[in-house]
Design an enzyme around this catalytic site. Structure first.
Site, PDB file in Angstrom:
ATOM      1  N   GLY A 194       1.449   5.272  -3.788  1.00  0.00           N
ATOM      2  CA  GLY A 194       1.193   6.293  -4.718  1.00  0.00           C
ATOM      3  C   GLY A 194      -0.025   6.223  -5.816  1.00  0.00           C
ATOM      4  O   GLY A 194       0.069   7.055  -6.965  1.00  0.00           O
TER       5      GLY A 194
ATOM      6  N   GLY B 144       0.928  -1.238   0.017  1.00  0.00           N
ATOM      7  CA  GLY B 144      -0.132   0.041   0.012  1.00  0.00           C
ATOM      8  C   GLY B 144       0.881   1.097   0.223  1.00  0.00           C
ATOM      9  O   GLY B 144       2.063   1.173   0.288  1.00  0.00           O
ATOM     10  N   ASP B 145       0.052   2.211  -0.103  1.00  0.00           N
ATOM     11  CA  ASP B 145       1.025   3.649  -0.049  1.00  0.00           C
ATOM     12  C   ASP B 145       1.869   3.846  -1.269  1.00  0.00           C
ATOM     13  O   ASP B 145       2.821   4.663  -1.153  1.00  0.00           O
ATOM     14  CB  ASP B 145       1.417   4.093   1.052  1.00  0.00           C
ATOM     15  CG  ASP B 145       0.574   3.868   2.306  1.00  0.00           C
ATOM     16  OD1 ASP B 145      -0.663   4.434   1.976  1.00  0.00           O
ATOM     17  OD2 ASP B 145       0.884   3.362   3.405  1.00  0.00           O
TER      18      ASP B 145
ATOM     19  N   ASP C 131      12.247  10.890  -7.848  1.00  0.00           N
ATOM     20  CA  ASP C 131      12.856  12.067  -7.277  1.00  0.00           C
ATOM     21  C   ASP C 131      13.370  11.790  -5.864  1.00  0.00           C
ATOM     22  O   ASP C 131      14.330  12.618  -5.542  1.00  0.00           O
ATOM     23  CB  ASP C 131      11.675  13.067  -7.458  1.00  0.00           C
ATOM     24  CG  ASP C 131      10.517  12.968  -6.565  1.00  0.00           C
ATOM     25  OD1 ASP C 131       9.859  11.870  -6.831  1.00  0.00           O
ATOM     26  OD2 ASP C 131      10.251  13.678  -5.539  1.00  0.00           O
TER      27      ASP C 131
ATOM     28  N   HIS D  48      -5.361   8.175   0.359  1.00  0.00           N
ATOM     29  CA  HIS D  48      -4.696   8.887  -0.842  1.00  0.00           C
ATOM     30  C   HIS D  48      -4.169  10.120  -0.754  1.00  0.00           C
ATOM     31  O   HIS D  48      -5.279  10.776  -0.062  1.00  0.00           O
ATOM     32  CB  HIS D  48      -5.244   8.545  -2.093  1.00  0.00           C
ATOM     33  CG  HIS D  48      -5.838   7.280  -2.442  1.00  0.00           C
ATOM     34  ND1 HIS D  48      -4.923   6.301  -2.689  1.00  0.00           N
ATOM     35  CD2 HIS D  48      -7.263   6.509  -2.915  1.00  0.00           C
ATOM     36  CE1 HIS D  48      -5.863   4.994  -2.971  1.00  0.00           C
ATOM     37  NE2 HIS D  48      -6.972   5.423  -3.114  1.00  0.00           N
TER      38      HIS D  48
HETATM   39  P1  GTP Z   1      -3.354   3.635  -0.252  1.00  0.00           P
HETATM   40  O1  GTP Z   1      -4.628   3.435  -1.083  1.00  0.00           O
HETATM   41  O2  GTP Z   1      -3.454   3.907   1.144  1.00  0.00           O
HETATM   42  O3  GTP Z   1      -2.424   2.455  -0.352  1.00  0.00           O
HETATM   43  O4  GTP Z   1      -2.151   4.834  -0.766  1.00  0.00           O
HETATM   44  P2  GTP Z   1      -1.747   5.531  -2.138  1.00  0.00           P
HETATM   45  O5  GTP Z   1      -1.212   4.050  -2.942  1.00  0.00           O
HETATM   46  O6  GTP Z   1      -2.842   6.259  -2.825  1.00  0.00           O
HETATM   47  O7  GTP Z   1      -0.601   6.319  -1.434  1.00  0.00           O
HETATM   48  P3  GTP Z   1      -0.563   7.608  -0.378  1.00  0.00           P
HETATM   49  O8  GTP Z   1      -1.060   8.672  -1.036  1.00  0.00           O
HETATM   50  O9  GTP Z   1      -0.821   7.057   0.926  1.00  0.00           O
HETATM   51  O10 GTP Z   1       1.035   7.753  -0.389  1.00  0.00           O
HETATM   52  C1  GTP Z   1       1.876   8.156  -1.450  1.00  0.00           C
HETATM   53  C2  GTP Z   1       2.557   9.299  -0.859  1.00  0.00           C
HETATM   54  O11 GTP Z   1       3.659   9.703  -2.036  1.00  0.00           O
HETATM   55  C3  GTP Z   1       1.604  10.610  -1.018  1.00  0.00           C
HETATM   56  O12 GTP Z   1       2.049  11.698  -0.164  1.00  0.00           O
HETATM   57  C4  GTP Z   1       1.992  11.238  -2.468  1.00  0.00           C
HETATM   58  O13 GTP Z   1       1.734  12.752  -2.343  1.00  0.00           O
HETATM   59  C5  GTP Z   1       3.314  10.958  -2.657  1.00  0.00           C
HETATM   60  N1  GTP Z   1       3.865  10.761  -4.096  1.00  0.00           N
HETATM   61  C6  GTP Z   1       3.107  10.101  -4.885  1.00  0.00           C
HETATM   62  N2  GTP Z   1       4.034  10.097  -6.133  1.00  0.00           N
HETATM   63  C7  GTP Z   1       5.123  10.811  -5.801  1.00  0.00           C
HETATM   64  C8  GTP Z   1       6.410  11.068  -6.401  1.00  0.00           C
HETATM   65  O14 GTP Z   1       6.503  10.563  -7.615  1.00  0.00           O
HETATM   66  N3  GTP Z   1       7.120  11.961  -5.924  1.00  0.00           N
HETATM   67  C9  GTP Z   1       6.989  12.253  -4.791  1.00  0.00           C
HETATM   68  N4  GTP Z   1       7.874  13.020  -4.128  1.00  0.00           N
HETATM   69  N5  GTP Z   1       5.867  12.140  -3.951  1.00  0.00           N
HETATM   70  C10 GTP Z   1       5.086  11.238  -4.419  1.00  0.00           C
HETATM   71  P1  IMP Z   2      -6.692  -2.950   8.349  1.00  0.00           P
HETATM   72  O1  IMP Z   2      -6.963  -3.214   7.075  1.00  0.00           O
HETATM   73  O2  IMP Z   2      -7.011  -1.560   8.906  1.00  0.00           O
HETATM   74  O3  IMP Z   2      -7.478  -4.275   8.916  1.00  0.00           O
HETATM   75  O4  IMP Z   2      -5.128  -3.092   8.734  1.00  0.00           O
HETATM   76  C1  IMP Z   2      -4.374  -4.298   8.374  1.00  0.00           C
HETATM   77  C2  IMP Z   2      -3.098  -3.993   7.840  1.00  0.00           C
HETATM   78  O5  IMP Z   2      -3.136  -3.601   6.451  1.00  0.00           O
HETATM   79  C3  IMP Z   2      -2.280  -3.087   8.844  1.00  0.00           C
HETATM   80  O6  IMP Z   2      -0.827  -3.489   8.656  1.00  0.00           O
HETATM   81  C4  IMP Z   2      -2.449  -1.585   8.190  1.00  0.00           C
HETATM   82  O7  IMP Z   2      -1.422  -0.822   8.296  1.00  0.00           O
HETATM   83  C5  IMP Z   2      -2.459  -2.169   6.674  1.00  0.00           C
HETATM   84  N1  IMP Z   2      -3.281  -1.218   5.887  1.00  0.00           N
HETATM   85  C6  IMP Z   2      -4.693  -1.273   5.546  1.00  0.00           C
HETATM   86  N2  IMP Z   2      -4.814  -0.280   4.576  1.00  0.00           N
HETATM   87  C7  IMP Z   2      -3.726   0.092   4.264  1.00  0.00           C
HETATM   88  C8  IMP Z   2      -3.320   1.303   3.220  1.00  0.00           C
HETATM   89  O8  IMP Z   2      -4.345   1.897   2.678  1.00  0.00           O
HETATM   90  N3  IMP Z   2      -1.992   1.740   3.248  1.00  0.00           N
HETATM   91  C9  IMP Z   2      -1.142   0.853   3.955  1.00  0.00           C
HETATM   92  N4  IMP Z   2      -1.422   0.011   4.686  1.00  0.00           N
HETATM   93  C10 IMP Z   2      -2.558  -0.232   5.128  1.00  0.00           C
HETATM   94 MG    MG Z   3      -2.348   5.472   1.398  1.00  0.00          MG
END
Ligand code: GTP
Ligand code: IMP
Ligand code: MG
Length: 340
Positions: free
Chosen positions: A19, A16-17, A286, A47
Site C-alpha cells: 500500500g 510488495g503491494d 480495517d 499502485h
Molecule cells: P507495489 O509498488 O506494486 O508494490 O504496490 P503498492 O505497495 O502501492 O500497493 P498496491 O496499490 O498494489 O496494493 C495495495 C492495495 O490496498 C490497493 O488496492 C490499495 O487501494 C489498498 N489499500 C491501501 N491501504 C489500505 C488500507 O489501509 N485499507 C484498505 N482497505 N485498503 C488499502
Molecule cells: P519481475 O519483477 O516482473 O521480474 O517479477 C519477479 C517477482 O517479483 C515476481 O514474483 C513478481 O510477482 C514480483 N513483483 C514484481 N513487482 C512487484 C510488485 O510491484 N508487487 C508485487 N510483486 C511484484
Molecule cells: Mg502493487
C-alpha cells in the site's frame, strides 16, 4: 547549505503491494513535498490510489499525482516503458510536473517478449513487464536510455542534480520505493525475486541521493502479508481461508490472485534491519478489524486494533506513525504529531 529538512524514503517491508502508493499519495497531499521521486524497478509495480471514490492505477509515475504543487520525478535506476509512461502523463494531465532522468533505461518490445515465457515466467512467475530482460541489457551495457528516445525529449533532465538541490534548499522530498524488501535481488528469497535490489539504500541509489541526506525511512507493512508469483511465503493460507478472512486481493499489473499469510514479526524485524527503518506505516488495519474502517483518530480504534498496533511497536521497537483504515487517501490515522 545543509538544513534539517528531511528527505524521506518510503519502502515496502514484505513482498510488495503493502500500500505504498496510498501512503505516498496521503503524505503528498498532507505535507506537500516539493518533489516525489520514483526509485525501484519499473512498470512491474502497480499502485492503486483511491480518492473521492475514484481509483487511479499507476505503474510508472510517482503516486503524488493528486498533489498539484509536487514535481513528479523518476530516478536514473528506474526502467521506463515509454508507452506506459506517456499514457499515464496524458491520462493524469501532469506533463508540466514531470522530470525523468536522462539515464533511465528503456524497456523495448523484445524485453517484454522475453519476459512472457520460459524460465522467467514459468519458474519465477514474473509480471511479464520486461523489467528483468531490460535490466540484464543494462548490465551488458547495450540498453537504450531515456535521452535516446525522441518521444521522451521534453521530460528528460538531471534528476539527481535537481533532487540534491532541493534537499540543499531545505525542501521536502519523498523518495518512493516500489516492490518490497523480500523481492530484493540480494536480500530477498532468491531466485524468486525481482531484477535488482529494492531496499531503502537501493532506492536512494536509484535516485542519486547519498545515505547521509536521508533523515527518515518509512517502512510500509500491511496488516497481513501478500505475495504474487512463486517463492516462499511463511504461514501461507489456503485460498478458501484467504477468502474467508477477506484478505483476497487481485494484482494491479497482472490480474493474478495474491497469496496471503498472517503478519510475520520475524520477517518484519529483518526488514526493519535491512532498511534501517525509522518509522512504520501500517495499512489495511480495517481489513483485520472492520470497526476501524474510516477512523482518523487512534483513540477511536477498536481495542484489539490498538493492541495489534502496540504489539508491532513493542516487537519492532519503532513507532507506527501512520495507520491505514480504508482505501481512500484520507482513511488514515496520522500519529506523527502525537508521537513527536
Ligand atoms: P507495489 O509498488 O506494486 O508494490 O504496490 P503498492 O505497495 O502501492 O500497493 P498496491 O496499490 O498494489 O496494493 C495495495 C492495495 O490496498 C490497493 O488496492 C490499495 O487501494 C489498498 N489499500 C491501501 N491501504 C489500505 C488500507 O489501509 N485499507 C484498505 N482497505 N485498503 C488499502
Ligand atoms: P519481475 O519483477 O516482473 O521480474 O517479477 C519477479 C517477482 O517479483 C515476481 O514474483 C513478481 O510477482 C514480483 N513483483 C514484481 N513487482 C512487484 C510488485 O510491484 N508487487 C508485487 N510483486 C511484484
Ligand atoms: Mg502493487
Amino acid at each position: 547549505m545543509v538544513t534539517d529538512m528531511p528527505a524521506m524514503v518510503v519502502v515496502g517491508g514484505c513482498f510488495g503491494d503493502e500500500g505504498k502508493g496510498k501512503i505516498v499519495s496521503y503524505l503528498a497531499m498532507k505535507d506537500k513535498p516539493s518533489a516525489t521521486v520514483r526509485g525501484g524497478v519499473g512498470p512491474n509495480a502497480g499502485h492503486t490510489v483511491v480518492y473521492e471514490g475514484r481509483s487511479y492505477k499507476l505503474r510508472m509515475l510517482p503516486s503524488a499525482i493528486l498533489s498539484k504543487q509536487t514535481r513528479l520525478m523518476i530516478g536514473a535506476g528506474v526502467l521506463i516503458n515509454p508507452n506506459v509512461l506517456l499514457d499515464e502523463i496524458k491520462t493524469f494531465d501532469v506533463s508540466s510536473r514531470i522530470l525523468i532522468d536522462s539515464q533511465c533505461s528503456i524497456i523495448e518490445d523484445d524485453h517484454i517478449e522475453r519476459d512472457k515465457g520460459g524460465h522467467l515466467r514459468e519458474r519465477i512467475g514474473t509480471t511479464g513487464s520486461g523489467t528483468g530482460p531490460a535490466n540484464s541489457d543494462r548490465v551488458l551495457r547495450i540498453a537504450k536510455v531515456a535521452k535516446d528516445i525522441t518521444s521522451l525529449k521534453s521530460y528528460v533532465g538531471d534528476v539527481s542534480l535537481e533532487v540534491n538541490r532541493l534537499i540543499d534548499d531545505g525542501a521536502l522530498v519523498i523518495l518512493e520505493g516500489t516492490q518490497g524488501t523480500f523481492l530484493s535481488l540480494y536480500h530477498g528469497t532468491y531466485p524468486y525475486v525481482t531484477s535488482k535490489d529494492v531496499t531503502a539504500s537501493a532506492i536512494c541509489s536509484d535516485v542519486g541521493v547519498g545515505p547521509k541526506r536521508v533523515s527518515d525511512v518509512l517502512i510500509v507493512f500491511k496488516s497481513y502479508v501478500t505475495r504474487v508469483g512463486e517463492g516462499f511465503l511463511p504461514g501461507e493460507l489456503r485460498e478458501e481461508e484467504t477468502i474467508k478472512r477477506g484478505w483476497r486481493e487481485i494484482a494491479t499489473v497482472t490480474g493474478r490472485v495474491r497469496r496471503s499469510a498472517p503478519f510475520n514479526f520475524e520477517l518484519a524485524e529483518r526488514a526493519v534491519m535491512l532498511n534501517s527503518a525509522t518509522q512504520i506505516a501500517l495499512t489495511k488495519l480495517d481489513i483485520l478489524f472492520p470497526d476501524a474502517r474510516g477512523m482518523t483518530r487512534f483513540g477511536d480504534l477498536p481495542k484489539d486494533a490498538k493492541s495489534f498496533v502496540k504489539c508491532i511497536e513493542d516487537s519492532l521497537k519503532l513507532p507506527v506513525s501512520i495507520v491505514g483504515t480504508g482505501p481512500e487517501v484520507f482513511d488514515i490515522v496520522d500519529r506523527r504529531v502525537q508521537l513527536s
